[in-house]
Design an enzyme around this catalytic site. Structure first.
Site, PDB file in Angstrom:
ATOM      1  N   HIS A 174       0.845  -1.198   0.000  1.00  0.00           N
ATOM      2  CA  HIS A 174       0.000   0.000   0.000  1.00  0.00           C
ATOM      3  C   HIS A 174       0.880   1.246   0.000  1.00  0.00           C
ATOM      4  CE1 HIS A 174      -3.688  -2.247   1.306  1.00  0.00           C
ATOM      5  NE2 HIS A 174      -2.769  -3.056   1.817  1.00  0.00           N
ATOM      6  N   TYR A 208      -2.472  -1.282   8.924  1.00  0.00           N
ATOM      7  CA  TYR A 208      -1.294  -1.907   8.330  1.00  0.00           C
ATOM      8  C   TYR A 208      -0.459  -2.652   9.376  1.00  0.00           C
ATOM      9  CZ  TYR A 208      -2.443   1.810   4.972  1.00  0.00           C
ATOM     10  OH  TYR A 208      -3.098   2.660   4.114  1.00  0.00           O
ATOM     11  N   HIS A 251      -2.410  -3.210  -3.642  1.00  0.00           N
ATOM     12  CA  HIS A 251      -3.804  -2.924  -3.326  1.00  0.00           C
ATOM     13  C   HIS A 251      -4.629  -2.768  -4.607  1.00  0.00           C
ATOM     14  CE1 HIS A 251      -6.734  -0.255  -0.738  1.00  0.00           C
ATOM     15  NE2 HIS A 251      -7.306  -1.338  -1.219  1.00  0.00           N
ATOM     16  N   LYS A 263      -8.243   1.143  -7.313  1.00  0.00           N
ATOM     17  CA  LYS A 263      -7.507   2.224  -6.669  1.00  0.00           C
ATOM     18  C   LYS A 263      -6.139   2.386  -7.311  1.00  0.00           C
ATOM     19  CE  LYS A 263      -9.616   1.522  -2.097  1.00  0.00           C
ATOM     20  NZ  LYS A 263     -10.141   2.871  -1.881  1.00  0.00           N
ATOM     21  N   CYS A 291      -3.489   3.031  -5.353  1.00  0.00           N
ATOM     22  CA  CYS A 291      -2.622   2.485  -4.317  1.00  0.00           C
ATOM     23  C   CYS A 291      -2.096   1.103  -4.710  1.00  0.00           C
ATOM     24  CB  CYS A 291      -3.420   2.396  -3.008  1.00  0.00           C
ATOM     25  SG  CYS A 291      -2.566   1.626  -1.629  1.00  0.00           S
TER      26      CYS A 291
END
Length: 232
Positions: free
Chosen positions: A98, A134, A212, A218, A220
């Site tokens: 991420h 995380y 991700h 996304k 990310c």
């Protein structure tokens, strides 16, 4: 064969790793011996060729980090464990990368612990989670900080938290899914991420490292993890 991290050669490499913006030498005296020692200690540096490439760099950093306080203080499965198990039943088989939605100079003069505390506050107070989502965070200078314990299920990808570890690179604001890694992240982060993944793979049967953006629409983590893994 034992590697002494206080030796001239290892000390020189550590100086290089901590030197920002300076070119790294491709070879220097004693490098083959260091590569042999890393191999014997199961830190794979690649070919024993006397060249200071990305694999040797990552292997050495993994060794140095394994002896440092960041890894010693974590709540995680010990080195040599057959696997990391979350909630007593989910074996960790995947690491998911991420990035934080923060700019490169966000909290620039603050310690990494303060940055992690701010992200933890955001996750807990604004998102209502019980802890930071995380498991690991990597700052711009390559420093590592533990987040949620590896043996706990994270909160980083919808419907893919069980049996995965979430690793966050700081400084991904504005990044696109197709950007090259180096457009938004530093060389130190590249080295630290590869070293961390190598360490995790020694402690649990990782079958996949993904981004991700492979599991959600996304940007990310702001690059293609499959391409980064092969050095493209």
């Amino acid at each position: 064969m034992e590697i002494n991290t206080e030796s001239h050669s290892c000390g020189a490499i550590l100086h290089i790793l901590n030197s920002k913006g300076r070119p790294m030498p491709k070879a220097f005296p004693g490098l083959r011996d260091i590569q042999r020692g890393l191999t014997l200690l199961n830190f794979n540096p690649g070919p024993i060729d006397g060249q200071f490439g990305a694999r040797t760099e990552a292997a050495l950093l993994a060794l140095l980090q394994a002896r440092g306080p960041a890894l010693e203080q974590r709540e995680s499965a010990p080195r040599g464990a057959a696997s990391i198990v979350q909630a007593g039943k989910y074996t960790v088989r995947e690491a998911i990368i991420h990035c934080s939605d923060t700019r490169p100079l966000w909290m620039d003069n603050a310690a990494l612990e303060a940055k992690v505390a701010d992200i933890r506050r955001w996750h807990m107070q604004e998102r209502g989670w019980r802890d930071i989502g995380y498991h690991w965070l990597i700052d711009r200078d390559g420093k590592l900080a533990p987040g949620r314990a590896e043996t706990e299920i994270g909160a980083h990808v919808i419907d893919r938290n069980q049996g995965t570890l979430g690793i966050c690179l700081l400084g991904g604001h504005g990044a696109a899914a197709t950007d090259p890694f180096e457009r938004n992240f530093t060389r130190a982060q590249d080295i630290a991420l590869r070293a961390l993944l190598a360490d995790i793979k020694r402690r649990t049967p990782i079958a996949r490292v993904s981004g991700h953006n492979e599991w959600a629409p996304k940007a990310c983590p702001g690059f293609s993890v499959p391409l980064w893994l092969i050095g493209a």
